[in-house]
Design an enzyme around this catalytic site. Sequence first.
Site, PDB file in Angstrom:
ATOM      1  N   CYS A   1       0.873  -1.198  -0.089  1.00  0.00           N
ATOM      2  CA  CYS A   1      -0.183  -0.013  -0.101  1.00  0.00           C
ATOM      3  C   CYS A   1       0.872   1.252   0.185  1.00  0.00           C
ATOM      4  CB  CYS A   1      -0.874   0.166   1.273  1.00  0.00           C
ATOM      5  SG  CYS A   1      -2.591  -1.088   1.141  1.00  0.00           S
TER       6      CYS A   1
ATOM      7  N   GLY B   1       4.584 -19.329   1.028  1.00  0.00           N
ATOM      8  CA  GLY B   1       5.764 -18.621   0.762  1.00  0.00           C
ATOM      9  C   GLY B   1       5.378 -16.962   0.766  1.00  0.00           C
TER      10      GLY B   1
ATOM     11  N   THR C   1       5.154 -13.626   1.970  1.00  0.00           N
ATOM     12  CA  THR C   1       5.669 -12.772   2.903  1.00  0.00           C
ATOM     13  C   THR C   1       5.304 -11.289   2.948  1.00  0.00           C
ATOM     14  OG1 THR C   1       7.377 -11.766   1.396  1.00  0.00           O
ATOM     15  CG2 THR C   1       8.200 -13.876   2.850  1.00  0.00           C
TER      16      THR C   1
ATOM     17  N   HIS D   1      -0.387 -10.090  -4.623  1.00  0.00           N
ATOM     18  CA  HIS D   1       0.459  -9.838  -5.953  1.00  0.00           C
ATOM     19  C   HIS D   1       0.678 -10.935  -6.532  1.00  0.00           C
ATOM     20  CE1 HIS D   1       2.894 -10.898  -2.410  1.00  0.00           C
ATOM     21  NE2 HIS D   1       4.062 -11.207  -3.088  1.00  0.00           N
TER      22      HIS D   1
ATOM     23  N   HIS E   1       3.782 -12.811  -9.098  1.00  0.00           N
ATOM     24  CA  HIS E   1       5.275 -12.816  -9.710  1.00  0.00           C
ATOM     25  C   HIS E   1       4.992 -13.037 -11.133  1.00  0.00           C
ATOM     26  CE1 HIS E   1       7.058 -12.953  -5.425  1.00  0.00           C
ATOM     27  NE2 HIS E   1       5.856 -13.333  -5.308  1.00  0.00           N
TER      28      HIS E   1
HETATM   29  P1  5GP Z   1       6.147 -13.183  -1.461  1.00  0.00           P
HETATM   30  O1  5GP Z   1       6.930 -13.756  -0.555  1.00  0.00           O
HETATM   31  O2  5GP Z   1       5.048 -12.284  -0.488  1.00  0.00           O
HETATM   32  O3  5GP Z   1       5.025 -14.346  -2.445  1.00  0.00           O
HETATM   33  O4  5GP Z   1       6.508 -11.910  -2.397  1.00  0.00           O
HETATM   34  C1  5GP Z   1       6.978 -10.856  -1.904  1.00  0.00           C
HETATM   35  C2  5GP Z   1       8.122  -9.938  -2.959  1.00  0.00           C
HETATM   36  O5  5GP Z   1       8.149  -8.827  -2.629  1.00  0.00           O
HETATM   37  C3  5GP Z   1       9.446 -10.707  -2.706  1.00  0.00           C
HETATM   38  O6  5GP Z   1       9.711 -11.368  -4.146  1.00  0.00           O
HETATM   39  C4  5GP Z   1      10.307  -9.640  -2.367  1.00  0.00           C
HETATM   40  O7  5GP Z   1      11.629  -9.640  -2.876  1.00  0.00           O
HETATM   41  C5  5GP Z   1       9.716  -8.530  -2.860  1.00  0.00           C
HETATM   42  N1  5GP Z   1       9.746  -7.122  -2.128  1.00  0.00           N
HETATM   43  C6  5GP Z   1       9.683  -6.949  -0.479  1.00  0.00           C
HETATM   44  N2  5GP Z   1       9.926  -5.824  -0.316  1.00  0.00           N
HETATM   45  C7  5GP Z   1       9.956  -5.120  -1.663  1.00  0.00           C
HETATM   46  C8  5GP Z   1       9.993  -3.805  -1.634  1.00  0.00           C
HETATM   47  O8  5GP Z   1      10.274  -2.954  -0.893  1.00  0.00           O
HETATM   48  N3  5GP Z   1      10.191  -3.621  -3.083  1.00  0.00           N
HETATM   49  C9  5GP Z   1      10.112  -4.426  -4.103  1.00  0.00           C
HETATM   50  N4  5GP Z   1       9.985  -4.006  -5.396  1.00  0.00           N
HETATM   51  N5  5GP Z   1       9.938  -5.695  -3.678  1.00  0.00           N
HETATM   52  C10 5GP Z   1      10.016  -5.944  -2.615  1.00  0.00           C
HETATM   53 ZN    ZN Z   2      -1.755  -3.140   1.081  1.00  0.00          ZN
END
Ligand code: 5GP
Ligand code: ZN
Length: 119
Positions: free
Chosen positions: A12, A98, A100, A105, A107
Site C-alpha cells: 500500500c 511462501g 511474505t 501480488h 510474480h
Molecule cells: P511473496 O514472498 O509475498 O510472495 O513476495 C514478496 C516479494 O516482494 C518478494 O519477492 C520480495 O523480494 C519483494 N519485495 C519485498 N520488499 C520489497 C520492496 O520494498 N520493493 C520491491 N520492489 N519488492 C519487494
Molecule cells: Zn496493502
Amino acid sequence: MSLDRVADCLFCRIVAGEIPSTKVHEDDVVLAIRDIAPRAPTHILLMPRRHVASAADLTPGDGDLLGRIFGTAADIARSEGIAGPGYRVVTNVGAWGGQTVDHLHFHLMGGRAFEWPPG
Ligand code: 5GP
Ligand code: ZN
C-alpha cells in the site's frame, strides 16, 4: 480483507508512492514493479492498487481485476521479451505458500526455465 488501504502495508505504501519502486506499468487498477530481490532475469510484481490481503480473499466480483492483472502480465511479458519461450505467473498464499507481503501480488518471472513443482 478488501479495503482501499491498510496502515503499515508495504505494498500500500509503494502504491501510494511513499516507498520508491521501479515501476513497469501503472494504471487506475494495477501497479507493476520490479522485484527488489529478483529470482529470475525478469521478475516483476503485479498488484491491485487497492488492498486485498491474498488470493484467498478474492471473490467473483474481482473477476475484472484479475482480467486486468493477467492481461497486463501478458503485455509486460511481450514487452520484456520473455513471452516467446514462456514464463511463470504465480501468487503465494500464507506462510507455507511462501507469502511474505500480505497484499495480493503476482510474480511474473521469466528469462530462464523453471522447475515443476516449485520447491
Ligand atoms: P511473496 O514472498 O509475498 O510472495 O513476495 C514478496 C516479494 O516482494 C518478494 O519477492 C520480495 O523480494 C519483494 N519485495 C519485498 N520488499 C520489497 C520492496 O520494498 N520493493 C520491491 N520492489 N519488492 C519487494
Ligand atoms: Zn496493502
